[in-house]
Design a protein around this motif. Structure first.
Motif, short mmCIF file in Angstrom:
data_model
loop_
_atom_site.label_atom_id
_atom_site.label_comp_id
_atom_site.label_asym_id
_atom_site.label_seq_id
_atom_site.Cartn_x
_atom_site.Cartn_y
_atom_site.Cartn_z
N ARG A 277 0.83 -1.21 0.00
CA ARG A 277 0.00 0.00 0.00
C ARG A 277 0.87 1.26 0.00
NH1 ARG A 277 -3.00 -1.41 3.77
NH2 ARG A 277 -2.09 -0.32 5.55
N LEU A 278 1.94 1.25 0.76
CA LEU A 278 2.85 2.40 0.76
C LEU A 278 3.52 2.58 -0.59
CD1 LEU A 278 4.52 1.86 4.26
CD2 LEU A 278 3.06 3.78 3.60
N ALA A 279 3.91 1.47 -1.23
CA ALA A 279 4.55 1.55 -2.54
C ALA A 279 3.59 2.10 -3.59
CB ALA A 279 5.07 0.18 -2.96
N ALA A 280 2.30 1.79 -3.45
CA ALA A 280 1.31 2.29 -4.40
C ALA A 280 1.02 3.78 -4.18
CB ALA A 280 0.02 1.48 -4.27
N GLU A 281 1.13 4.24 -2.95
CA GLU A 281 0.80 5.62 -2.64
C GLU A 281 1.97 6.57 -2.83
OE1 GLU A 281 -0.68 5.68 1.31
OE2 GLU A 281 -2.43 4.41 0.89
N PRO B 223 9.23 -9.91 -7.57
CA PRO B 223 8.78 -8.65 -8.16
C PRO B 223 9.32 -7.49 -7.35
CG PRO B 223 6.98 -10.22 -7.99
CD PRO B 223 8.13 -10.80 -7.23
N PHE B 224 9.92 -6.51 -8.04
CA PHE B 224 10.60 -5.41 -7.38
C PHE B 224 9.97 -4.12 -7.90
CE2 PHE B 224 14.41 -4.24 -5.04
CZ PHE B 224 14.52 -2.90 -5.36
N ARG B 225 9.04 -3.58 -7.17
CA ARG B 225 8.34 -2.38 -7.63
C ARG B 225 9.09 -1.16 -7.17
NH1 ARG B 225 2.38 -2.14 -5.99
NH2 ARG B 225 2.53 -0.43 -7.46
N ALA B 226 9.39 -0.28 -8.07
CA ALA B 226 10.14 0.92 -7.75
C ALA B 226 9.39 2.14 -8.24
CB ALA B 226 11.52 0.85 -8.37
N GLY B 227 9.90 3.30 -7.86
CA GLY B 227 9.35 4.54 -8.38
C GLY B 227 9.53 4.61 -9.88
N GLU B 228 8.58 5.14 -10.58
CA GLU B 228 8.61 5.14 -12.04
C GLU B 228 9.78 5.93 -12.57
OE1 GLU B 228 5.66 6.11 -15.82
OE2 GLU B 228 5.02 6.39 -13.76
#
Length: 494
Positions: A77-81, A462-467
């Motif tokens: 949730r923090l990564a999405a926000e 899966p490694f989600r980062a800032g765009e």
């Protein structure tokens, strides 16, 4: 291998160039285990501080170590926000394992980590990473034991922390003041070659990394911090202390036997101003003289004790020969490692054989002196014998140093050195992950000593980062550092 003449595999330190917009200069890792309560306020507070005070692009990475509560959901949730927040999950616990995985996969030139409780005042973060950005230092640590630090914690933790650091100073000759403060940073180029040498996956990871870096001659910057103890910490003190002591023994044994290839992470000769040539003084002579004198003094005392013991049941010539033989073997081994910096077992037999030749010369000098004394006096006093032997050994010591330096352990010349591999000469790989610069070998393909990590299967997460600017980063799946499939860490991540 002699580290004082090694060209090093790391380039000279330089100020990091200005990064393109959107490319993070700093990646702050927060390792967590079952931190559903503290994770969100911690990340938001850290993000607000960096957004307000840090002059470069940054990323905050949440490393979830097999949490069993709602920590993964909070992290996602923090990564999405928040665009600068990313998260990934490991299915095995261990702070060292988390840091190895994230730091190995990160593209940021400066890598840091801090504990989720934010016990350390965040005002120390910029002073922590500034020397790494400027090229002044290789690693940086927060210190709770510096004189100007302000620390609030109970007497039990204070005693354990200071006792542990005293153990490190006494056993591993550690020069840094605080090994376990959860507030550290490292340059990415240093991490790429240092992390494969670090075996621990738990709390000793920090200490092992710092000891190896210090022994390799890398520069460690210390920042005094303000630190407030977390009363709700879940660290198992006794278990952690036991595992740390086992780690101290393992690293100390590896350093004593010279089995660690620390020459892989040396900086090039001359990067440190202390390495620069002094007119009319050969490289390393001053240090070698000091080391040789210390070893010689200890060897002389050892020799005299042996002689006095052997003299009880044998004649002077026999006692002298036996004492000199035993002390010569010990002297050659000590000078090989301490004075001339030769590591590993390669050439040890040849060096001992050459040392025995030097021993023969010393035996001739001391035996000749005893023969002359016995010819002058039929029954010389024991004190007189010792005085004559000391004088003869002084003369033999000078000759021994010259022979050691010129014949047994000669300085290596560049034209005599074996041909270097691509690992030795290739510049640090700054190409995108998965691609190697033209004409160079990527780091991962360099032959090195096999470790448990070499044969373990890789874990992809899966490694989600800032765009990023190209918009491809959020969907990327990065291949993380391999982990031991059966290794478990019973300690909590915090």
């Amino acid at each position: 291998m002699r580290t004082d003449s090694s060209p090093g595999t790391l380039p000279a330190r330089e100020h990091l160039p200005a990064a393109p917009a959107g490319t993070p200069v700093l990646d702050v890792v927060i390792p967590v285990f079952n931190e559903e309560k503290d994770l969100q306020p911690c990340v938001r507070r850290l993000h607000e501080h960096l957004d307000r005070t840090f002059p470069y692009a940054f990323r905050i990475t949440i490393a979830d170590n097999a949490s069993t509560d709602t920590t993964p959901q909070v992290a996602r949730r923090l990564a999405a926000e928040i665009p600068e927040v990313t998260t990934f999950r490991l299915e095995q616990k261990g702070r060292g394992r988390a840091l190895r995985a994230v730091w190995s996969a990160s593209d940021a030139p400066v890598l840091a980590y801090m504990d989720v409780d934010l016990s350390t005042d965040l005002n120390a973060l910029l002073p922590l990473v500034a020397p790494l950005i400027s090229g002044h230092s290789d690693l940086a640590i927060g210190s709770r034991l510096a004189r100007s630090s302000r620390v609030v914690r109970g007497p039990k933790r204070e005693f354990i922390s200071r006792a542990y650091n005293l153990i490190l100073r006494g056993s591993l000759r550690a020069g840094f003041s605080d090994a376990q403060c959860g507030f550290k940073a490292i340059r990415r180029d240093v991490a790429q070659v240092l992390l494969p040498l670090v075996e621990d996956t738990g709390w000793f990871f920090d200490t092992e990394m710092l000891v190896l870096a210090e022994r390799a001659g890398l520069r460690i910057h210390e920042v005094p911090v303000d630190w407030v103890d977390d009363p709700d910490s879940t660290v198992h003190i006794v278990r952690t202390a036991t595992d740390d002591l086992k780690g101290v023994w393992r690293v100390g044994r590896a350093l004593a036997t010279g089995s660690l290839p620390l020459d892989r992470i040396t900086r090039p000769f001359g990067d440190d101003p202390r390495d620069r040539d002094i007119k009319d003084v050969p490289k390393g002579l001053a240090r070698q003289l000091v080391g040789f004198c210390v070893v010689g003094a200890l060897s002389t005392l050892f020799y005299l004790l042996l002689y006095s013991g052997f003299r009880v049941f044998s004649g002077s010539q026999t006692a002298n020969a036996l004492a000199l033989l035993v002390s010569a073997v010990a002297n050659t081994a000590a000078n090989r490692r301490l004075t001339f910096g030769v590591r590993g077992r390669g050439g040890a037999v040849r060096h001992q054989a050459q040392g025995l030749v030097v021993f023969g010369i010393g035996l001739a000098l001391t035996s000749g002196s005893l023969a002359a004394l016995n010819a002058a006096t039929s029954e010389p006093a024991h004190s007189t014998e010792l005085a004559v032997l000391v004088a003869a050994n002084l003369a033999a010591t000078v000759l021994r140093f010259l022979l050691f330096r010129a014949w047994v352990f000669p300085d290596r010349r560049e034209d005599d050195a074996p041909a270097r591999t691509a690992y030795d000469t290739a510049p640090y790989d700054t190409a995108p992950r998965g691609a190697a610069p033209s004409g160079t070998a990527p780091y991962d393909t360099t032959p090195h000593k096999a470790t448990p990590y070499d044969t373990a299967p890789y874990v992809t997460t899966p490694f989600r980062a800032g765009e990023a600017a190209d918009g491809t980063w959020p969907d990327a799946t990065l291949q993380l550092q391999p982990v031991r499939p059966h290794d478990t860490d019973s300690r909590d991540i915090r």
